[in-house]
Design an enzyme around this catalytic site. Structure first.
Site, PDB file in Angstrom:
ATOM      1  N   HIS A   1       8.026  -7.490  -3.875  1.00 37.47           N
ATOM      2  CA  HIS A   1       6.732  -7.956  -4.394  1.00 37.47           C
ATOM      3  C   HIS A   1       6.863  -9.342  -5.031  1.00 37.47           C
ATOM      4  CE1 HIS A   1       4.001  -4.490  -3.882  1.00 37.47           C
ATOM      5  NE2 HIS A   1       5.142  -3.842  -3.782  1.00 37.47           N
TER       6      HIS A   1
ATOM      7  N   GLN B   1       6.187  -3.660   6.518  1.00 37.65           N
ATOM      8  CA  GLN B   1       6.612  -2.536   7.369  1.00 37.65           C
ATOM      9  C   GLN B   1       5.713  -2.445   8.605  1.00 37.65           C
ATOM     10  OE1 GLN B   1       6.181   0.460   4.365  1.00 37.65           O
ATOM     11  NE2 GLN B   1       8.172   0.077   3.444  1.00 37.65           N
TER      12      GLN B   1
ATOM     13  N   CYS C   1       5.477  -5.713   1.599  1.00 36.92           N
ATOM     14  CA  CYS C   1       5.787  -4.292   1.441  1.00 36.92           C
ATOM     15  C   CYS C   1       5.213  -3.419   2.561  1.00 36.92           C
ATOM     16  CB  CYS C   1       5.382  -3.823   0.048  1.00 36.92           C
ATOM     17  SG  CYS C   1       6.583  -2.634  -0.574  1.00 36.92           S
TER      18      CYS C   1
ATOM     19  N   GLY D   1       0.822  -1.209   0.000  1.00 32.79           N
ATOM     20  CA  GLY D   1       0.000   0.000   0.000  1.00 32.79           C
ATOM     21  C   GLY D   1       0.855   1.257   0.000  1.00 32.79           C
TER      22      GLY D   1
ATOM     23  N   GLY E   1       1.994   5.426   0.974  1.00 34.19           N
ATOM     24  CA  GLY E   1       2.168   6.310   2.127  1.00 34.19           C
ATOM     25  C   GLY E   1       3.158   5.800   3.156  1.00 34.19           C
TER      26      GLY E   1
ATOM     27  N   ASN F   1       9.108  -1.749  -4.965  1.00 37.59           N
ATOM     28  CA  ASN F   1       8.497  -0.433  -5.040  1.00 37.59           C
ATOM     29  C   ASN F   1       8.272   0.075  -3.637  1.00 37.59           C
ATOM     30  OD1 ASN F   1       6.824   1.758  -5.232  1.00 37.59           O
ATOM     31  ND2 ASN F   1       4.996   0.493  -5.524  1.00 37.59           N
TER      32      ASN F   1
ATOM     33  N   GLU G   1       4.701 -11.333  -5.978  1.00 35.18           N
ATOM     34  CA  GLU G   1       3.635 -11.636  -6.942  1.00 35.18           C
ATOM     35  C   GLU G   1       3.875 -10.999  -8.292  1.00 35.18           C
ATOM     36  OE1 GLU G   1       3.681  -9.087  -5.072  1.00 35.18           O
ATOM     37  OE2 GLU G   1       2.856  -7.431  -6.226  1.00 35.18           O
TER      38      GLU G   1
ATOM     39  N   GLY H   1       9.559   3.351  -0.652  1.00 34.56           N
ATOM     40  CA  GLY H   1      10.329   4.546  -0.325  1.00 34.56           C
ATOM     41  C   GLY H   1      10.642   4.610   1.162  1.00 34.56           C
ATOM     42  N   PHE H   2      10.078   3.660   1.918  1.00 33.66           N
ATOM     43  CA  PHE H   2      10.374   3.527   3.342  1.00 33.66           C
ATOM     44  C   PHE H   2      10.991   2.143   3.537  1.00 33.66           C
ATOM     45  CE2 PHE H   2       7.004   6.618   3.035  1.00 33.66           C
ATOM     46  CZ  PHE H   2       7.284   7.556   4.022  1.00 33.66           C
TER      47      PHE H   2
HETATM   48  N1  GLN Z   1       4.740  -1.189  -2.291  1.00 35.04           N
HETATM   49  C1  GLN Z   1       4.442  -0.801  -1.073  1.00 35.04           C
HETATM   50  O1  GLN Z   1       3.648  -1.414  -0.359  1.00 35.04           O
HETATM   51  C2  GLN Z   1       5.069   0.495  -0.592  1.00 35.04           C
HETATM   52  C3  GLN Z   1       5.101   0.658   0.909  1.00 35.04           C
HETATM   53  C4  GLN Z   1       5.368   2.082   1.369  1.00 35.04           C
HETATM   54  N2  GLN Z   1       4.321   2.957   0.929  1.00 35.04           N
HETATM   55  C5  GLN Z   1       6.719   2.547   0.890  1.00 35.04           C
HETATM   56  O2  GLN Z   1       6.807   3.353  -0.022  1.00 35.04           O
HETATM   57  O3  GLN Z   1       7.727   2.123   1.385  1.00 35.04           O
END
Ligand code: GLN
Length: 387
Positions: A361, A281, A277, A248, A250, A319, A363, A321-322
């Protein structure tokens, strides 16, 4: 003037970075304006899956691969109903599609679905800027008349507060629960389809990609998807054999405000848990670890990851950014996977329980299939507990 634009052609789109740098190009898709974080993605295929991946909410994607649009778009490859990324940046103007699956052109699709594209950009220069500055805040504008209030655009980029502290999962999650039984179409080499779907899985939708749900169904799961704000009680009321936490958009720390208490409740049971992902986190946050914002993140389909439990290297699709700060993992939680690009955390597990998650990911389709084993691992853990 970008390479693909002739000197006489007037720019119809513009990317204004918060530091004042400007990138002019040719607009396509739906005219308008958006403010977002700018990231780059190095994948050579999958622009439609990338644009419709809900994890990209609040981000404009620069594609480093130059031939974007050449396979068109089709109804089957959407990861959710509409594009979620705020906009796209490409080197060349999208070409006419040449693919038997193409149902419409990328340009028509973006126009209908309300997203901005900008072509003719020196994406190498822009990518260097992203690497140097850390994913910058930008305003992206498309006006067919070529008129822009540049000062206002730079100001908007500068004033935008960014993704840190921003909960976007609640914007992209489903509004009500639903069942999922569709399986994968393409089959990863060496894997068999599960017979039947005897494993009841509750999947929490923080912005879930459809192919994750297909992979769960293909591994033998009868999947019920619940909205992001589901509580522990909502989940347990369905008497699942396991709980899945989706990807997801953010900041996980912001989204974790409702997700972390729910996950903590699930961890008090013996249920197997699998996260991908954002789900990874938030599982880490629920276990007491911390997450950090990365400089420019990881976005691409060729990221090598080492499985520390087997020594095996997987090529993965990423994908994010955290990242989970592995220094903050509590006792009893081990780091199972690391990125071979920068050593950042890519997976965790509770040492003596079937509770695990990965940053990448598994999948991804298109993309490498090396990591599909994780779905089978989750299914095996649920079967073992049932037996
Ligand atoms: N692909 C994701 O689930 C991204 C997770 C989170 N939003 C991040 O950028 O790190």
């Amino acid at each position: 003037m970008p390479a693909s634009q002739s000197a006489s052609e007037k720019p119809t789109a513009l990317i204004a970075l918060a530091d004042g740098s400007l990138f002019y190009g040719k607009g396509f898709g739906r005219p308008g304006e958006t403010v977002a974080e700018l990231v780059f993605n190095t994948s050579m295929t999958g622009y439609q899956e990338i644009m419709t991946d809900p994890s990209y909410a609040g981000q404009v994607v620069t594609f480093t691969f130059p031939h974007i649009g050449n396979t068109g778009v089709n109804p089957e490859d959407d990861e959710t109903n509409d594009p979620v990324a705020a906009g796209m940046v490409v080197k060349w103007d999208p070409t006419e599609p040449s693919n038997w699956r193409a149902a419409e052109t990328l340009v028509e699709w973006l126009e209908k679905r309300g997203r901005i594209g900008i072509g003719g950009i020196d994406t190498r220069r822009l990518t260097r800027a992203i690497r140097q500055q850390g994913a910058p805040h930008v305003a992206l504008a498309y006006n067919p008349d070529g008129v822009f209030d540049i000062e206002a655009l730079v100001r908007k980029a500068r004033e935008w507060s960014g993704l840190e502290g921003l909960d976007l999962a609640k914007d992209v999650t489903c509004s009500q629960s639903y069942r999922w039984d569709e399986m994968r179409w393409a089959w990863p080499e060496g894997y068999k389809k599960a017979e039947g779907n005897d494993l009841k899985v509750v999947a929490i939708d923080y912005g879930a990609k459809r192919n994750i749900l297909r992979c769960l169904a293909s591994a033998g799961c009868d999947v019920t998807v619940l909205p992001a704000t589901a509580t522990t009680e909502d989940v347990l009321a369905l008497e699942p054999d396991g709980v899945f936490l989706s990807n997801g958009p953010g900041d996980p720390a912001a989204t974790g405000e409702y997700a972390v208490p729910m996950i903590k409740g699930i961890l008090e049971t013996e249920l197997p848990v699998f996260g991908i992902c954002l789900g990874h986190q938030m599982l880490a946050l629920a276990l007491g670890a911390k997450t950090i914002k990365m400089n420019h993140g990881h976005h691409g389909a060729n990221h090598p990851v080492k499985d520390l439990t087997t020594g095996k290297v997987e090529i993965t699709s990423m994908n994010h950014g955290f990242a989970v700060d592995s220094q903050t993992l509590p006792k009893g939680v081990s780091e199972t996977h690391v990125s071979l690009f920068d050593g950042s955390n890519c997976g965790i597990a509770i040492s003596d329980r079937p509770v695990f998650s990965v940053q990448y990911h598994p999948e991804a389709s298109p993309g490498p299939q090396d990591s599909y084993y994780l779905f089978e691992r989750f299914a095996t853990a649920m079967r073992a507990r049932k037996a």
